[in-house]
Design a protein around this motif. Structure first.
Motif, mmCIF file in Angstrom:
data_model
loop_
_atom_site.group_PDB
_atom_site.id
_atom_site.type_symbol
_atom_site.label_atom_id
_atom_site.label_comp_id
_atom_site.label_asym_id
_atom_site.label_seq_id
_atom_site.Cartn_x
_atom_site.Cartn_y
_atom_site.Cartn_z
ATOM 1 N N GLU A 106 1.841 3.177 -8.056
ATOM 2 C CA GLU A 106 1.447 2.630 -6.757
ATOM 3 C C GLU A 106 1.541 1.114 -6.702
ATOM 4 N N ARG A 149 5.719 -1.874 -3.282
ATOM 5 C CA ARG A 149 5.821 -1.578 -1.848
ATOM 6 C C ARG A 149 7.037 -0.714 -1.585
ATOM 7 N N PHE A 151 -4.498 -2.572 5.544
ATOM 8 C CA PHE A 151 -3.874 -1.921 4.389
ATOM 9 C C PHE A 151 -3.939 -0.406 4.501
ATOM 10 N N PHE A 199 -0.343 -0.528 6.541
ATOM 11 C CA PHE A 199 0.521 -0.640 5.372
ATOM 12 C C PHE A 199 0.579 0.663 4.576
ATOM 13 N N PHE A 255 -1.454 1.436 2.074
ATOM 14 C CA PHE A 255 -1.808 1.213 0.677
ATOM 15 C C PHE A 255 -3.000 2.112 0.309
ATOM 16 N N GLY A 309 4.435 -12.085 0.585
ATOM 17 C CA GLY A 309 4.888 -10.766 1.008
ATOM 18 C C GLY A 309 6.375 -10.547 0.853
ATOM 19 N N PRO A 332 8.212 -7.478 -3.360
ATOM 20 C CA PRO A 332 7.793 -6.091 -3.108
ATOM 21 C C PRO A 332 6.767 -5.572 -4.107
ATOM 22 N N ILE A 364 2.691 -4.858 -4.535
ATOM 23 C CA ILE A 364 1.541 -4.684 -3.657
ATOM 24 C C ILE A 364 0.471 -5.727 -3.915
ATOM 25 N N THR A 390 1.300 -8.910 -2.093
ATOM 26 C CA THR A 390 1.175 -8.707 -0.650
ATOM 27 C C THR A 390 -0.288 -8.702 -0.232
ATOM 28 N N GLN A 391 -1.124 -8.026 -1.006
ATOM 29 C CA GLN A 391 -2.541 -7.947 -0.662
ATOM 30 C C GLN A 391 -3.208 -9.321 -0.731
#
Length: 727
Positions: free
Chosen positions: A402, A405, A564, A568, A570, A655, A658, A660, A663-664
């Motif tokens: 996980e 992205r 998220f 998104f 997530f 972002g 790729p 996560i 990005t978070q």
């Protein structure tokens, strides 16, 4: 020599002058060139166990497993299937030929192996690779394997997964990342600076200075890894670059805004810059010092990745502030006032007075806030409270599959493997026990609910390693439960037993992240509170500002979690995100409150000393509850808003990668900075300052000065009343 600005003397050395400015720029160019050319390579660490300290049980188990032998290899797993259909005899023959073809990639002395699933719909081929292979070597091998597997018969699919494939795909995330990140960041900063200054060339100066500082910081961080206890990885390098660009540009905006303001008071541009540095440097140093000290708090973290970000980021911020306060002033004064064309600031002539802050939008905002502080304060607090509510459903912890992205082949291969084989078969849990209890341990482990199989894999020096295959998905809650049960069960047999493997490492990382939050968050709050106390000399102000940035953090986390989860998609936050987002938002968010309140304190002190406050009417200027904070908001509103929008945009650039976790962090910090800039600093803090009045500055000199002034007014009123009675 004194420079007139409220009678303030020069407090800092100034590296500006008709010849000195050019010399400083020349020295900076030469030094930067030497730093960029320096052959210093940073000590790097892989991302596989970046969140697990060396002393964790899982790492100890891995070390013992290495000592026992047999762990010199790690398998790359090739999963072959027909997307849910049974494998044909021809397919099975193809698998047999693949076993032979892939043997050339196996490490010397090892052989490939194969297995067909019980449902007959998939097969796996294990290719033993060297566990000591470098990332570059793994990339070469895995890419060659994937190329060889591209020519399979129609409908037959082969995917390479397992530890080496995950390492390669994770490394692929950062291929060219530095270049992409730098390019996107530079474009974003350039556009926002161009919009801020509306000058065809002014933006080039701060962008060039900050851009060079960013590249010099790379060398400084690389040198730091040689002498300090940290290394670098792809995530820490990207975050450090964003910090340098974001914070460096913020400091540049503040300094340039003050320089432009002083150019309206001083004919000589060098005098104007000296006053600008004197006025802006304390806030910049306080701001950068807060960020640096907060980042250094991560040096106490158990998580290696947090230490990497903390120590590397601190060195980057120090580099940024040195360039902002030493190089940028000189670079700005070399071209003169024409640098601001077409909006060139001129000295105000007699009769025009100071710049009238009441002409701007921020004066109107200040008036609306300070006239109704209770209503405005309650509305702002209510909005923050609503945004905080989603925190109740927050989840943390991402499994290995996980982290991305996008969905690389290693992830899809792992998913296919889990559909047809025990989910933990690609990376078994490792249990190390004394050899005298090994047989009993295998029997007990096999009886643990969720364990598919347990078998000895290596033996030596009185210890035995047992490979345990779990049924549950890697790094899932079910896997964590099973690992916990394995640890408690096996210690009843051998108190010195060790449990390792990828699931155990993920569980240890979760526990480490929890311990780090309990330690680092109070440390960061203490640092921020201490800096504010030293800067503002007010306990009330320091506590109020800390509470506002903590509320901003909670609101940003709540709002981001909604995004998220619903937009998104997530499944959870990465383990490191809550702590890093807290550090960045509290340390960087307090910057804007520092810029605002230090200016309010300056204006309040000017009023108390009998000076004017930016040409504001006396009835407002002398009102300690409204005047100074109104002027401070009116004067700093534009530049702080620009700085906040720019910093938020710079963090959002994370972002482009790729991964996560980046990005978070980018989304949470970016939204939090905007929230702090547009709501907390612009509305909530001025409302609180107005409501508290002189108590906001308690127990500092300003609160005592207000007491004395009220006493004098009361004495005068009593004296007049007594005189009237006597008459």
């Amino acid at each position: 020599m004194e420079l007139f600005d409220g009678g303030t003397k020069r407090r800092l050395p100034h590296l500006v002058g008709p010849r000195l400015s050019r010399l400083v720029v020349l020295i900076a160019v030469v030094f930067s060139g030497l730093a960029l050319a320096a052959p210093i390579a940073a000590e790097e660490s892989g991302n596989g166990v970046a969140n697990v300290p060396a002393g964790a049980e899982s790492r100890q188990a891995a070390q013992v497993r290495d000592e026992l032998g047999g762990s010199e290899v790690v398998p790359a797993i090739v999963v072959i299937d027909r997307n849910g259909q049974a494998l044909t005899q021809d397919d099975r023959a193809t698998v047999q030929s693949l076993v032979k073809n892939l043997e050339r990639y196996a490490v010397a002395g090892s052989q490939t192996f194969q297995q067909v699933s019980d449902d007959g719909e998939a097969a796996v081929v294990g290719v033993p690779l060297s566990s000591s292979a470098s990332n570059d070597e793994l990339v070469t091998i895995v890419e060659a394997m994937r190329a060889d597997l591209a020519g399979l018969p129609d409908g037959l699919r082969a995917q390479v997964t397992g530890g080496p494939a995950f390492t390669v795909d994770l490394a692929g995330v950062f291929d060219g990342a530095d270049t992409r990140l730098l390019a996107f960041t530079a474009i974003v900063v350039a556009l926002l600076l161009l919009l801020t200054y509306r000058s065809p060339w002014l933006w080039l100066v701060p962008l060039a200075v900050v851009g060079v500082a960013d590249q010099v910081a790379v060398t400084v961080v690389a040198a730091g890894t040689k002498v300090l206890p940290f290394t670098t990885d792809g995530a820490s390098v990207g975050i450090t670059s964003v910090l340098v660009f974001g914070a460096g540009t913020n400091y540049a905006l503040l300094l340039i805004a003050r320089y432009r303001e002083e150019l309206r008071r001083h004919e000589n541009r060098y005098d104007a810059m000296k006053v600008a540095v004197d006025r802006a440097a304390p806030a910049i140093l306080a701001s950068s010092g807060t960020v640096v000290l907060a980042l250094l708090c991560l040096g106490f973290a158990d998580s290696p990745s947090s230490r990497n970000i903390g120590l590397g980021g601190a060195l980057g911020i120090v580099t940024a502030v040195l360039y902002a306060l030493l190089v940028l002033p000189a670079a700005m004064t070399v071209p003169g006032r024409r640098l601001f064309w077409p909006f060139v600031p001129h000295v105000r002539t007699a009769g025009t007075g100071e710049l009238d802050v009441r002409a701007g939008i921020w004066w109107r905002v200040a008036g609306a806030v300070t006239r109704r502080p209770v209503l405005v304060g309650l509305a702002g607090a209510a909005l923050l409270a609503v945004l905080i509510i989603p925190l109740a459903g927050l989840r943390t912890g991402l499994s290995q599959t996980e982290q991305f992205r996008a969905t690389p082949e290693s992830v899809t291969g792992q998913e296919t493997l889990g559909e047809h084989f025990p989910a933990g078969s690609s990376e078994p849990t490792v249990v190390v026990v004394g050899s005298d209890v090994a047989d009993r341990a295998v029997q007990v482990l096999g009886d643990v609910e969720g364990v598919r199989s347990a078998r000895p894999s290596a033996d030596g020096s009185g210890r035995t390693a047992i490979d345990v295959v779990l049924d549950s998905a890697p790094a899932s809650d079910a896997s964590f439960r099973i690992i916990g049960e394995i640890r408690s069960t096996i210690r009843e047999i051998d108190a010195g037993a060790l449990v390792g493997g990828s699931d155990a490492e993920a569980l240890d990382a979760d526990e480490v992240a929890h311990r780090d939050r309990l330690l680092i968050i109070p440390l960061v709050l203490a640092v921020v509170l201490g800096v504010l106390l030293l800067l503002l000399r007010s306990l009330v102000a320091a506590v109020v500002l800390v509470l506002t940035v903590v509320a901003t953090y909670a609101a940003a986390m709540g709002a981001a979690w909604v995004a998220f989860e619903h937009w998104f998609g997530f499944p959870a936050l990465d383990l490191t995100v809550p702590l890093l987002a807290f550090l960045f938002l509290v340390a960087l968010g307090v910057d804007y409150n520092i810029f605002l309140t230090t200016r309010a304190k300056e204006e309040a002190e000017r009023v108390r000393s009998g000076g004017e406050t930016a040409d504001v009417a006396a009835d407002i200027a002398t009102d300690v509850a409204r005047g100074p904070i109104s002027v401070a908001l009116a004067v700093t509103g534009g530049v702080i808003t620009s700085a906040g929008v720019l910093l938020a945009a710079v963090f959002a650039v994370l972002g482009v990668l790729p991964l996560i976790v980046l990005t978070q962090i980018g989304v949470i910090v970016g939204f939090g900075v905007l929230l702090d800039t547009l709501l907390v600093r612009s509305v909530l803090v001025p409302a609180l300052v107005t409501l508290l009045g002189r108590w906001f500055w308690w127990p500092g000199r300003l609160s005592r000065a207000a007491d004395r002034e009220n006493d004098r007014e009361n004495d005068g009123a009593h004296g007049a009343g007594s005189g009237g009675l006597r008459g």
